[in-house]
Design a protein around this motif. Sequence first.
Motif, mmCIF file in Angstrom:
data_model
loop_
_atom_site.group_PDB
_atom_site.id
_atom_site.type_symbol
_atom_site.label_atom_id
_atom_site.label_comp_id
_atom_site.label_asym_id
_atom_site.label_seq_id
_atom_site.Cartn_x
_atom_site.Cartn_y
_atom_site.Cartn_z
ATOM 1 N N ILE A 197 38.310 106.926 -24.941
ATOM 2 C CA ILE A 197 36.671 107.595 -25.122
ATOM 3 C C ILE A 197 35.732 106.739 -24.087
ATOM 4 O O ILE A 197 34.809 107.560 -23.659
ATOM 5 C CB ILE A 197 36.082 106.926 -26.600
ATOM 6 C CG1 ILE A 197 37.040 107.920 -27.598
ATOM 7 C CG2 ILE A 197 34.655 107.232 -26.593
ATOM 8 C CD1 ILE A 197 36.569 107.216 -28.963
ATOM 9 N N PHE A 249 38.378 111.808 -34.410
ATOM 10 C CA PHE A 249 37.761 112.767 -34.429
ATOM 11 C C PHE A 249 36.671 112.691 -33.358
ATOM 12 O O PHE A 249 36.426 113.732 -32.919
ATOM 13 C CB PHE A 249 37.134 112.791 -35.891
ATOM 14 C CG PHE A 249 37.945 112.802 -37.072
ATOM 15 C CD1 PHE A 249 38.867 113.668 -37.057
ATOM 16 C CD2 PHE A 249 37.561 112.264 -38.102
ATOM 17 C CE1 PHE A 249 40.035 113.704 -37.903
ATOM 18 C CE2 PHE A 249 38.475 112.383 -39.343
ATOM 19 C CZ PHE A 249 39.485 113.112 -39.121
ATOM 20 N N TYR A 250 35.958 111.773 -33.081
ATOM 21 C CA TYR A 250 35.216 111.495 -31.967
ATOM 22 C C TYR A 250 35.718 111.613 -30.487
ATOM 23 O O TYR A 250 35.278 112.636 -29.892
ATOM 24 C CB TYR A 250 34.475 110.277 -32.074
ATOM 25 C CG TYR A 250 33.374 110.190 -30.983
ATOM 26 C CD1 TYR A 250 32.296 111.109 -30.609
ATOM 27 C CD2 TYR A 250 33.462 109.155 -29.822
ATOM 28 C CE1 TYR A 250 31.266 110.969 -29.912
ATOM 29 C CE2 TYR A 250 32.331 108.991 -28.966
ATOM 30 C CZ TYR A 250 31.418 109.921 -28.893
ATOM 31 O OH TYR A 250 30.493 109.773 -27.834
ATOM 32 N N PRO A 282 37.961 107.951 -37.432
ATOM 33 C CA PRO A 282 36.628 108.369 -37.014
ATOM 34 C C PRO A 282 36.732 108.426 -35.331
ATOM 35 O O PRO A 282 36.198 109.457 -34.740
ATOM 36 C CB PRO A 282 35.434 107.403 -37.424
ATOM 37 C CG PRO A 282 36.237 106.769 -38.903
ATOM 38 C CD PRO A 282 37.578 106.825 -38.575
ATOM 39 N N LEU A 283 37.314 107.295 -34.547
ATOM 40 C CA LEU A 283 37.430 107.453 -33.277
ATOM 41 C C LEU A 283 38.379 108.865 -32.921
ATOM 42 O O LEU A 283 37.874 109.397 -31.805
ATOM 43 C CB LEU A 283 37.980 105.994 -32.822
ATOM 44 C CG LEU A 283 37.308 105.129 -32.834
ATOM 45 C CD1 LEU A 283 37.947 103.621 -32.455
ATOM 46 C CD2 LEU A 283 35.801 105.147 -32.068
ATOM 47 N N THR A 303 35.772 115.358 -29.890
ATOM 48 C CA THR A 303 34.478 116.047 -29.398
ATOM 49 C C THR A 303 34.042 115.693 -27.934
ATOM 50 O O THR A 303 33.379 116.429 -27.631
ATOM 51 C CB THR A 303 33.561 115.634 -30.415
ATOM 52 O OG1 THR A 303 33.140 114.132 -29.917
ATOM 53 C CG2 THR A 303 33.761 115.789 -31.732
ATOM 54 N N ARG A 304 34.958 115.051 -27.479
ATOM 55 C CA ARG A 304 34.779 114.510 -26.052
ATOM 56 C C ARG A 304 35.569 115.250 -24.885
ATOM 57 O O ARG A 304 35.388 114.842 -23.655
ATOM 58 C CB ARG A 304 34.825 113.116 -25.487
ATOM 59 C CG ARG A 304 34.181 111.989 -26.820
ATOM 60 C CD ARG A 304 32.603 112.124 -26.180
ATOM 61 N NE ARG A 304 32.521 111.745 -24.732
ATOM 62 C CZ ARG A 304 31.380 112.138 -23.974
ATOM 63 N NH1 ARG A 304 30.365 112.645 -24.513
ATOM 64 N NH2 ARG A 304 31.492 111.482 -22.839
ATOM 65 N N ALA A 325 32.915 100.787 -34.260
ATOM 66 C CA ALA A 325 33.288 101.900 -33.188
ATOM 67 C C ALA A 325 32.517 101.560 -32.063
ATOM 68 O O ALA A 325 33.077 101.777 -30.879
ATOM 69 C CB ALA A 325 32.983 103.252 -33.780
ATOM 70 N N THR A 326 31.302 101.487 -31.798
ATOM 71 C CA THR A 326 30.647 101.207 -30.674
ATOM 72 C C THR A 326 30.845 99.886 -29.966
ATOM 73 O O THR A 326 31.299 100.005 -28.663
ATOM 74 C CB THR A 326 28.935 101.015 -30.979
ATOM 75 O OG1 THR A 326 28.753 102.134 -31.639
ATOM 76 C CG2 THR A 326 28.179 100.919 -29.629
ATOM 77 N N SER A 355 29.961 102.875 -37.508
ATOM 78 C CA SER A 355 29.345 103.329 -36.262
ATOM 79 C C SER A 355 29.109 102.120 -35.448
ATOM 80 O O SER A 355 29.495 101.936 -34.214
ATOM 81 C CB SER A 355 28.156 103.926 -36.247
ATOM 82 O OG SER A 355 27.137 103.302 -36.862
ATOM 83 N N HIS A 399 33.082 108.706 -21.093
ATOM 84 C CA HIS A 399 31.655 108.258 -20.879
ATOM 85 C C HIS A 399 31.549 107.797 -19.199
ATOM 86 O O HIS A 399 30.548 107.494 -19.134
ATOM 87 C CB HIS A 399 31.265 107.149 -21.764
ATOM 88 C CG HIS A 399 31.104 107.811 -23.158
ATOM 89 N ND1 HIS A 399 29.849 108.357 -23.428
ATOM 90 C CD2 HIS A 399 31.793 107.710 -24.254
ATOM 91 C CE1 HIS A 399 29.992 108.729 -24.581
ATOM 92 N NE2 HIS A 399 31.414 108.238 -25.151
#
Length: 302
Positions: free
Chosen positions: A269, A81-82, A78-79, A85-86, A29-30, A26, A273
């Motif tokens: 991503i 998949f995330y 993982p990115l 969700t966005r 990724a952040t 995490s 945001h």
Amino acid sequence: MLQIFESYLLPNKIVKRKKESRLCLSEVATIVIYFHSSGYRNFKNYYLKHIIKHCQSEFPNLVSYNRFVELIPSALMPLIFYLNTRKGEVTGISFIDSTKLPICSNNRGTRNKVFEGLANWGKSSIGWFCGATPAIRNRLGNAHQDGFKLHLIINDKGELLSFQVTPGNVDDRVPVKDLVQELFGKLYGDKGYISSPLFQELFEKGIKFITPFKKKMRNRLLPMIDKIMLRKRSLIETVNDQLKNISQISHSRHRSVVNFMVNIIAGLIAYTHQEKKPSLNLFDDEYSLLPSTLIPAESFLF
């Protein structure tokens, strides 16, 4: 989390030594995502001059720059998949477009080995961009656009609905069927998407695909609201511009195919945001001006 994710992967016959990292997935990724909204134009400067100097309290177990670059590929899936969700809300008004993704400067095109076998030289409406061998470039001429393309669909609020990365020589109409799986209502595109069979197929799925006319096409009657919305198609071009110049999804310094994909996904991503996105700023009562039922498909066939 990384162990859980890796448990679902197919086994690899080649056993590689996996060195434990002080940074968790995490955190990796952040840091990668934050780069695309940090204002830095170079990831190395961003990591060395910003993250290491000013973010020690947020990331107490930071590693060296070279070690962090080795960790970036682990964040790809993982990115993805995330990012899914966005996605934004399907409002019934959608815009589709594609944008080129050059992988190196033209001066280094013949020496680039990172994307060998994946990207080629090509020509867009504004000139050549890199790719591969001059032989392929001469064979294709003006007929194809090589390198890579990012295909996007957004809603009237500037939110991402669907995306796909393809080789640059893929026709813009090819990915449309996959991109519209969850859509309904009206989809607006440019002249590159004109296709009677594609229109008919999408219409049967409840999607009215609207494009401008070419000079030699038989004239068609369009409601005034559709003519107005076609003029608003510049909204998705503004999104593409922000993705390239703010989120920096396109640059010519890639050293790995996987990191190239991580850069694109993390940039998308970061865009989701953004507090303020390009939007048509429609009110609820303005949505009622859009017809709730579709006009028979025969009225729009070429």
